[in-house]
Design a protein around this motif. Structure first.
Motif, mmCIF file in Angstrom:
data_model
loop_
_atom_site.group_PDB
_atom_site.id
_atom_site.type_symbol
_atom_site.label_atom_id
_atom_site.label_comp_id
_atom_site.label_asym_id
_atom_site.label_seq_id
_atom_site.Cartn_x
_atom_site.Cartn_y
_atom_site.Cartn_z
ATOM 1 N N ALA A 73 0.713 -1.333 0.105
ATOM 2 C CA ALA A 73 0.116 -0.034 0.005
ATOM 3 C C ALA A 73 0.871 1.277 -0.111
ATOM 4 O O ALA A 73 0.603 2.355 -0.767
ATOM 5 C CB ALA A 73 -0.893 -0.134 1.214
ATOM 6 N N VAL A 74 1.876 1.248 0.850
ATOM 7 C CA VAL A 74 2.910 2.218 0.668
ATOM 8 C C VAL A 74 3.589 2.517 -0.494
ATOM 9 O O VAL A 74 3.795 3.687 -1.248
ATOM 10 C CB VAL A 74 3.907 2.104 2.053
ATOM 11 N N ILE A 75 3.841 1.537 -1.201
ATOM 12 C CA ILE A 75 4.314 1.914 -2.554
ATOM 13 C C ILE A 75 3.645 2.198 -3.542
ATOM 14 O O ILE A 75 3.936 3.058 -4.495
ATOM 15 C CB ILE A 75 4.982 0.129 -2.971
ATOM 16 N N LYS A 76 2.332 1.913 -3.562
ATOM 17 C CA LYS A 76 1.363 2.288 -4.567
ATOM 18 C C LYS A 76 1.147 3.701 -4.075
ATOM 19 O O LYS A 76 0.763 4.520 -5.044
ATOM 20 C CB LYS A 76 -0.011 1.510 -4.187
ATOM 21 N N ALA A 77 1.035 4.249 -2.836
ATOM 22 C CA ALA A 77 1.068 5.629 -2.707
ATOM 23 C C ALA A 77 2.059 6.457 -3.023
ATOM 24 O O ALA A 77 1.733 7.388 -3.583
ATOM 25 C CB ALA A 77 0.678 5.941 -0.916
ATOM 26 N N ILE A 78 3.367 5.996 -2.908
ATOM 27 C CA ILE A 78 4.371 6.808 -3.593
ATOM 28 C C ILE A 78 4.420 6.717 -5.028
ATOM 29 O O ILE A 78 4.522 7.771 -5.562
ATOM 30 C CB ILE A 78 5.867 5.963 -2.987
ATOM 31 N N LYS A 79 3.961 5.783 -5.860
ATOM 32 C CA LYS A 79 3.666 5.655 -7.358
ATOM 33 C C LYS A 79 2.641 6.605 -7.501
ATOM 34 O O LYS A 79 3.073 7.469 -8.407
ATOM 35 C CB LYS A 79 3.265 4.373 -7.394
ATOM 36 N N GLU A 80 1.826 6.864 -6.626
ATOM 37 C CA GLU A 80 0.605 7.782 -6.979
ATOM 38 C C GLU A 80 1.045 9.380 -6.886
ATOM 39 O O GLU A 80 1.141 10.113 -7.503
ATOM 40 C CB GLU A 80 -0.728 7.809 -6.043
#
Length: 126
Positions: A73-80
């Motif tokens: 979830a953190v990786i996805k947030a950074i991606k966004e």
């Protein structure tokens, strides 16, 4: 926003760049045209009212100090937040603490902090 065909081609090419390649491209564009991309950067800063020791301005740095149990979830947030691919977003977390954004407005930093904390990260604003 609708882009011209040429602009869309450039956008597609930029999406394929690594973070390092993109940083080099931005630096080269800044030097070539004598401009700064800092105002257009999508990065976060410290809490409202935070000030740097030197100048007293309100630019802050967003830093992840712990990823927590929800790394994906953190990786996805950074991606966004950064507009990068999954590989680049994951690479940001290879060393903790990880700076996500530097020298950004406090309100933008608060938004980024909230997104990262919602994803499960522990975030500091400096």
């Amino acid at each position: 926003m609708t882009l011209s065909e040429k602009s869309q081609q450039i956008m597609d090419l930029v999406k394929e760049l690594t973070v390092v390649e993109l940083a080099e491209l931005v630096k080269a564009l800044e030097e070539e045209f004598g401009v700064s991309a800092a105002a257009a950067a999508v990065v976060a800063g410290p809490a409202a009212g935070a000030a740097t020791e030197e100048g007293g301005d309100d630019k802050v740095t967003v830093e992840i100090t712990e990823v927590g149990d929800k790394k994906i979830a953190v990786i996805k947030a950074i991606k966004e937040i950064l507009g990068v691919g999954l590989k680049e977003a994951k690479a940001k977390l290879e060393t903790i603490p990880a700076v996500i954004a530097e020298k950004i407005e406090a309100d933008k930093a608060d938004e980024i902090k909230a997104k990262l904390e919602e994803a499960g990260a522990v975030v500091n604003l400096k």
